[in-house]
Design a protein around this motif. Structure first.
Motif, PDB file in Angstrom:
ATOM      1  N   VAL A 304       0.782  -1.375   0.085  1.00  0.00           N
ATOM      2  CA  VAL A 304      -0.002   0.028  -0.027  1.00  0.00           C
ATOM      3  C   VAL A 304       0.747   1.198   0.014  1.00  0.00           C
ATOM      4  N   LEU A 305       0.766   2.176  -0.954  1.00  0.00           N
ATOM      5  CA  LEU A 305       1.378   3.277  -1.107  1.00  0.00           C
ATOM      6  C   LEU A 305       0.878   4.050   0.233  1.00  0.00           C
ATOM      7  N   ASN A 306       1.779   5.296   0.629  1.00  0.00           N
ATOM      8  CA  ASN A 306       1.297   6.322   1.509  1.00  0.00           C
ATOM      9  C   ASN A 306       0.397   7.100   0.958  1.00  0.00           C
ATOM     10  N   ARG A 307      -0.780   7.375   1.745  1.00  0.00           N
ATOM     11  CA  ARG A 307      -1.777   8.309   0.910  1.00  0.00           C
ATOM     12  C   ARG A 307      -2.516   9.211   1.969  1.00  0.00           C
ATOM     13  N   GLN A 308      -3.265  10.279   1.414  1.00  0.00           N
ATOM     14  CA  GLN A 308      -4.052  11.087   2.386  1.00  0.00           C
ATOM     15  C   GLN A 308      -4.864  11.824   1.463  1.00  0.00           C
ATOM     16  N   ILE A 309      -6.165  12.317   2.014  1.00  0.00           N
ATOM     17  CA  ILE A 309      -7.223  12.860   1.272  1.00  0.00           C
ATOM     18  C   ILE A 309      -7.068  14.509   1.394  1.00  0.00           C
ATOM     19  N   VAL A 310      -6.826  15.139   0.393  1.00  0.00           N
ATOM     20  CA  VAL A 310      -6.604  16.634   0.185  1.00  0.00           C
ATOM     21  C   VAL A 310      -7.800  17.240  -0.685  1.00  0.00           C
ATOM     22  N   ASP A 311      -7.929  18.519  -0.385  1.00  0.00           N
ATOM     23  CA  ASP A 311      -8.960  19.152  -1.148  1.00  0.00           C
ATOM     24  C   ASP A 311      -8.271  20.160  -2.371  1.00  0.00           C
ATOM     25  N   VAL A 312      -8.778  19.943  -3.700  1.00  0.00           N
ATOM     26  CA  VAL A 312      -8.285  20.518  -4.747  1.00  0.00           C
ATOM     27  C   VAL A 312      -9.407  21.537  -5.158  1.00  0.00           C
ATOM     28  N   LYS A 313      -9.104  22.750  -5.234  1.00  0.00           N
ATOM     29  CA  LYS A 313      -9.875  23.782  -5.747  1.00  0.00           C
ATOM     30  C   LYS A 313     -10.171  24.070  -7.128  1.00  0.00           C
ATOM     31  N   LEU A 314     -11.239  23.732  -7.650  1.00  0.00           N
ATOM     32  CA  LEU A 314     -11.437  24.079  -9.052  1.00  0.00           C
ATOM     33  C   LEU A 314     -12.418  25.388  -9.039  1.00  0.00           C
ATOM     34  N   PRO A 315     -12.258  26.086 -10.085  1.00  0.00           N
ATOM     35  CA  PRO A 315     -13.230  27.404 -10.085  1.00  0.00           C
ATOM     36  C   PRO A 315     -14.820  27.227  -9.863  1.00  0.00           C
ATOM     37  N   GLU A 316     -15.168  25.778  -9.909  1.00  0.00           N
ATOM     38  CA  GLU A 316     -16.546  25.325  -9.757  1.00  0.00           C
ATOM     39  C   GLU A 316     -16.815  24.855  -8.243  1.00  0.00           C
ATOM     40  N   GLY A 317     -15.687  24.839  -7.723  1.00  0.00           N
ATOM     41  CA  GLY A 317     -15.867  24.301  -6.217  1.00  0.00           C
ATOM     42  C   GLY A 317     -14.682  23.363  -5.879  1.00  0.00           C
ATOM     43  N   VAL A 318     -15.095  22.752  -4.619  1.00  0.00           N
ATOM     44  CA  VAL A 318     -13.788  21.763  -4.046  1.00  0.00           C
ATOM     45  C   VAL A 318     -13.888  20.420  -4.436  1.00  0.00           C
ATOM     46  N   VAL A 319     -13.072  19.684  -4.934  1.00  0.00           N
ATOM     47  CA  VAL A 319     -13.177  18.312  -5.083  1.00  0.00           C
ATOM     48  C   VAL A 319     -12.084  17.510  -4.041  1.00  0.00           C
ATOM     49  N   LYS A 320     -12.347  16.513  -3.771  1.00  0.00           N
ATOM     50  CA  LYS A 320     -11.588  15.583  -2.731  1.00  0.00           C
ATOM     51  C   LYS A 320     -10.737  14.873  -3.622  1.00  0.00           C
ATOM     52  N   GLY A 321      -9.564  14.824  -3.225  1.00  0.00           N
ATOM     53  CA  GLY A 321      -8.531  14.071  -4.121  1.00  0.00           C
ATOM     54  C   GLY A 321      -7.785  13.149  -3.296  1.00  0.00           C
ATOM     55  N   LYS A 322      -7.225  12.022  -3.611  1.00  0.00           N
ATOM     56  CA  LYS A 322      -6.455  11.115  -3.187  1.00  0.00           C
ATOM     57  C   LYS A 322      -5.040  11.071  -3.586  1.00  0.00           C
ATOM     58  N   LYS A 323      -4.063  11.710  -2.632  1.00  0.00           N
ATOM     59  CA  LYS A 323      -2.765  12.035  -2.885  1.00  0.00           C
ATOM     60  C   LYS A 323      -1.846  10.844  -2.190  1.00  0.00           C
ATOM     61  N   VAL A 324      -1.294  10.256  -3.429  1.00  0.00           N
ATOM     62  CA  VAL A 324      -0.270   9.094  -2.990  1.00  0.00           C
ATOM     63  C   VAL A 324       1.185   9.492  -3.313  1.00  0.00           C
ATOM     64  N   ASP A 325       1.994   8.773  -2.632  1.00  0.00           N
ATOM     65  CA  ASP A 325       3.666   9.031  -2.763  1.00  0.00           C
ATOM     66  C   ASP A 325       4.227   7.881  -3.308  1.00  0.00           C
ATOM     67  N   PHE A 326       4.928   7.925  -4.209  1.00  0.00           N
ATOM     68  CA  PHE A 326       5.780   6.907  -4.749  1.00  0.00           C
ATOM     69  C   PHE A 326       7.256   7.396  -5.264  1.00  0.00           C
ATOM     70  N   GLU A 327       8.150   6.516  -4.350  1.00  0.00           N
ATOM     71  CA  GLU A 327       9.652   7.178  -4.493  1.00  0.00           C
ATOM     72  C   GLU A 327       9.811   8.620  -4.383  1.00  0.00           C
ATOM     73  N   GLN A 328      10.172   9.472  -5.323  1.00  0.00           N
ATOM     74  CA  GLN A 328      10.219  10.725  -5.181  1.00  0.00           C
ATOM     75  C   GLN A 328       9.213  11.563  -5.898  1.00  0.00           C
ATOM     76  N   GLU A 329       8.068  10.870  -6.167  1.00  0.00           N
ATOM     77  CA  GLU A 329       6.826  11.737  -6.949  1.00  0.00           C
ATOM     78  C   GLU A 329       5.537  11.679  -6.184  1.00  0.00           C
ATOM     79  N   SER A 330       4.928  12.523  -6.363  1.00  0.00           N
ATOM     80  CA  SER A 330       3.299  12.566  -5.654  1.00  0.00           C
ATOM     81  C   SER A 330       2.239  12.426  -6.844  1.00  0.00           C
ATOM     82  N   TYR A 331       1.194  12.061  -6.624  1.00  0.00           N
ATOM     83  CA  TYR A 331       0.141  11.916  -7.416  1.00  0.00           C
ATOM     84  C   TYR A 331      -1.081  12.076  -7.010  1.00  0.00           C
TER      85      TYR A 331
END
Length: 361
Positions: A304-331
């Motif tokens: 299991v990759l390390n992950r956390q729930i984050v808020d991403v602001k769009l012009p239309e509103g806020v969308v929850k996203g799942k942030k995951v870390d793999f090696e030196q990158e984040s998605y």
């Protein structure tokens, strides 16, 4: 992982289970309110502190007014009472599943159908209150798993409405025979496990044996009605077990002659209940809502990759996203339900919102 461990050293009954579980609750006011609102007008409950062989615990008693009772009730009548009760849906589902086990056992003992099994009113009211009470408390405590000791029963004979019968009584024996309960008889010349107690532990326990290693947070003692040479008590421990994130339990089942609509409905309910963590509830949902008749379990390792729930602001509103870390990158990946909700509010196609989300991250 929060767990309950039932130590059935002196058997188990409905009122013993309620007494022990009540002692695990920081607040009991809500329980009184729910129980007083039950659609049963011919009974009262009494909760007190009592001692058995020097052990203090909670004694739960149901007093039935026998002058105003109906002669008998059937399973459908009891299901109606449970449905009419102002209690959470999961508590209703659990209460009906427990009563189902009793009705199935009684039908086998009396060579009849579950629909024709009748419950004498005094015993039925007592069992209804006990089972709904246990279901409420389990729902309130919301454990991730429930374990039990080997269930001890006595030996000999007891007197009931049908005469002198052996211990374990026939209904209890049938409940044990149709479940995964592990039981034994000990040197106590009386009944220690009631049919209600047998159905409760058969329905809620995931496994039987010694208490697993855990961090003990609280202990509840439920007092039984009998004076024995051993303490007539039920001990329930509330604790925590470290759950390894790299191991999951897979449930598999064959589902025949079941429509896609039915499967979609039950999938929604399973996700609402938290399908990843709670096997017993998943079993209840699938048995009650699909045509399956059994399950297979297996353990599997996973990474299991390390992950956390984050808020991403769009012009239309806020969308929850799942942030995951793999090696030196984040998605960051959008949460479907959050994206779907914003799409319905703004009438912007889901596909277009997904593109906008990707541009923001």
């Amino acid at each position: 992982m929060k767990v309950l461990y039932f130590d059935c050293m002196s058997g188990i009954s409905g009122n013993m289970a309620i007494g022990a579980l009540l002692e695990l609750c920081d607040d009991q006011k809500w329980f009184y309110e729910y129980m007083q609102a039950l659609p049963l007008s011919n009974c009262t409950i009494h909760i007190s502190k009592e001692m058995r062989k020097g052990i203090s615990g909670t004694y739960f008693d149901v007093v039935v007014d026998e002058e105003v009772v109906r002669p008998e009730r059937h399973l459908s009548d009891i299901y109606t009472i449970i449905e009419d009760a102002q209690i959470p849906e999961h508590a209703k589902m659990l209460a009906k599943a427990i009563f189902y086990r009793i009705a199935k056992a009684e039908a086998k003992v009396h060579n009849t159908t579950m629909e024709d099994v009748h419950f004498h009113e005094v015993g039925a009211v007592d069992s209804i209150v006990d089972i709904i009470g246990v279901a409420l408390l389990i729902d309130y405590l919301h454990p991730d798993a429930i374990y039990s000791s080997v269930v001890n029963d006595g030996y000999g004979f007891v007197e009931c409405a049908h005469g002198i019968i052996p211990v374990p009584v026939p209904a209890t024996s049938e409940i044990f025979a149709s479940s995964d309960v592990i039981m034994r008889q000990i040197d106590i010349n009386t009944e220690l496990v009631t049919p209600t107690g047998a159905a409760i532990i058969a329905q809620i326990a995931d496994s039987y044996g010694p208490m697993p290693a855990m961090k003990v947070n609280k202990i509840g003692w439920g007092i039984g009605t009998k004076q024995l040479k051993i303490p007539n008590v039920l001990k329930v421990t509330l604790g925590e077990i470290a759950q390894h994130p790299d191991e999951v339990i897979i449930m598999e089942s064959n589902v025949d002659d079941c429509t896609g609509e039915m499967l979609g409905f039950v999938m929604e309910k399973m996700m609402h209940e938290g399908a990843r963590d709670v096997m017993k509830r998943m079993e209840e949902l699938l048995f009650l809502n699909t045509t399956t008749i059994g399950f297979r379990y297996r353990k599997e390792k996973r990474h299991v990759l390390n992950r956390q729930i984050v808020d991403v602001k769009l012009p239309e509103g806020v969308v929850k996203g799942k942030k995951v870390d793999f090696e030196q990158e984040s998605y960051i990946y959008p949460e479907y339900e959050s994206l779907k909700s914003l799409s319905e509010e703004t009438r912007i196609p889901l596909k277009e919102l997904y593109k906008r989300f990707q541009r923001e991250v």
